[in-house]
Design a protein around this motif. Sequence first.
Motif, mmCIF file in Angstrom:
data_model
loop_
_atom_site.group_PDB
_atom_site.id
_atom_site.type_symbol
_atom_site.label_atom_id
_atom_site.label_comp_id
_atom_site.label_asym_id
_atom_site.label_seq_id
_atom_site.Cartn_x
_atom_site.Cartn_y
_atom_site.Cartn_z
ATOM 1 N N ASP A 30 16.965 -3.980 3.843
ATOM 2 C CA ASP A 30 18.149 -4.832 3.983
ATOM 3 C C ASP A 30 17.861 -5.982 4.947
ATOM 4 O OD1 ASP A 30 20.879 -5.656 5.170
ATOM 5 O OD2 ASP A 30 21.467 -4.334 3.513
ATOM 6 N N ARG A 31 17.274 -5.656 6.085
ATOM 7 C CA ARG A 31 16.949 -6.675 7.092
ATOM 8 C C ARG A 31 15.983 -7.714 6.525
ATOM 9 N NH1 ARG A 31 16.973 -2.887 10.817
ATOM 10 N NH2 ARG A 31 14.786 -2.401 10.557
ATOM 11 N N LYS A 32 14.924 -7.242 5.878
ATOM 12 C CA LYS A 32 13.926 -8.164 5.326
ATOM 13 C C LYS A 32 14.521 -9.051 4.229
ATOM 14 C CE LYS A 32 10.109 -7.616 7.469
ATOM 15 N NZ LYS A 32 9.632 -8.703 8.304
ATOM 16 N N PHE A 33 15.298 -8.451 3.331
ATOM 17 C CA PHE A 33 15.924 -9.240 2.268
ATOM 18 C C PHE A 33 16.852 -10.293 2.864
ATOM 19 C CE2 PHE A 33 15.748 -7.284 -2.211
ATOM 20 C CZ PHE A 33 14.435 -6.881 -2.049
ATOM 21 N N ARG A 34 17.598 -9.935 3.895
ATOM 22 C CA ARG A 34 18.511 -10.894 4.521
ATOM 23 C C ARG A 34 17.745 -12.034 5.196
ATOM 24 N NH1 ARG A 34 23.660 -9.474 4.129
ATOM 25 N NH2 ARG A 34 24.060 -7.322 3.481
ATOM 26 N N GLU A 35 16.615 -11.725 5.818
ATOM 27 C CA GLU A 35 15.773 -12.768 6.415
ATOM 28 C C GLU A 35 15.309 -13.750 5.341
ATOM 29 O OE1 GLU A 35 12.448 -11.110 8.530
ATOM 30 O OE2 GLU A 35 13.750 -9.856 9.778
ATOM 31 N N ILE A 36 14.836 -13.224 4.242
ATOM 32 C CA ILE A 36 14.338 -14.067 3.156
ATOM 33 C C ILE A 36 15.479 -14.868 2.542
ATOM 34 C CG2 ILE A 36 13.289 -14.014 0.851
ATOM 35 C CD1 ILE A 36 11.742 -11.481 1.940
ATOM 36 N N ALA A 37 16.635 -14.246 2.396
ATOM 37 C CA ALA A 37 17.790 -14.938 1.814
ATOM 38 C C ALA A 37 18.198 -16.131 2.669
ATOM 39 C CB ALA A 37 18.957 -13.970 1.655
ATOM 40 N N THR A 38 18.157 -15.970 3.993
ATOM 41 C CA THR A 38 18.534 -17.095 4.865
ATOM 42 C C THR A 38 17.535 -18.235 4.728
ATOM 43 O OG1 THR A 38 17.442 -16.094 6.781
ATOM 44 C CG2 THR A 38 19.792 -15.679 6.525
ATOM 45 N N GLN A 39 16.270 -17.906 4.476
ATOM 46 C CA GLN A 39 15.257 -18.942 4.257
ATOM 47 C C GLN A 39 15.517 -19.704 2.957
ATOM 48 O OE1 GLN A 39 11.559 -16.795 4.353
ATOM 49 N NE2 GLN A 39 11.808 -16.225 6.503
ATOM 50 N N HIS A 40 16.286 -19.090 2.065
ATOM 51 C CA HIS A 40 16.624 -19.726 0.782
ATOM 52 C C HIS A 40 18.067 -20.234 0.756
ATOM 53 C CE1 HIS A 40 12.923 -17.664 -0.433
ATOM 54 N NE2 HIS A 40 12.852 -18.610 -1.357
ATOM 55 N N GLY A 41 18.690 -20.333 1.931
ATOM 56 C CA GLY A 41 19.996 -20.971 2.024
ATOM 57 C C GLY A 41 21.221 -20.066 1.938
ATOM 58 N N LEU A 42 21.035 -18.764 1.863
ATOM 59 C CA LEU A 42 22.193 -17.864 1.858
ATOM 60 C C LEU A 42 22.539 -17.456 3.276
ATOM 61 C CD1 LEU A 42 21.512 -15.402 -1.106
ATOM 62 C CD2 LEU A 42 23.457 -16.914 -0.855
#
Length: 103
Positions: A30-42
């Motif tokens: 969950d943490r890793k996916f959220r980090e990546i999502a923020t890098q893609h604008g979410l």
Amino acid sequence: MRTSLAKAVAAQGITVNAISPGTIHSNTLDRKFREIATQHGLASDAPWEEIERAVLPLFAQVPVGRVGQLDDIANAAVFLASPLAAYITGSNLRVDGGLSPGL
């Protein structure tokens, strides 16, 4: 090993099976996916379903379109331990949303 053991104990009414889980939702994932999502604008606090929908395809094309939940694995284990699976032995149940190709 699994199939050899399954054959060796079958006459005693014992079944031997394995479960091979795919990617399962966890705090770390969950943490890793959220980090990546923020890098893609979410937004990092977006609902999990939005995060998952945006990030999962970057790593794997899971046919069911989501990562597994602990209940997915637990339900498979309950099934294999139940009388409903009494005639199943020596099997490997892939619980991976269809990611692994069948033979």
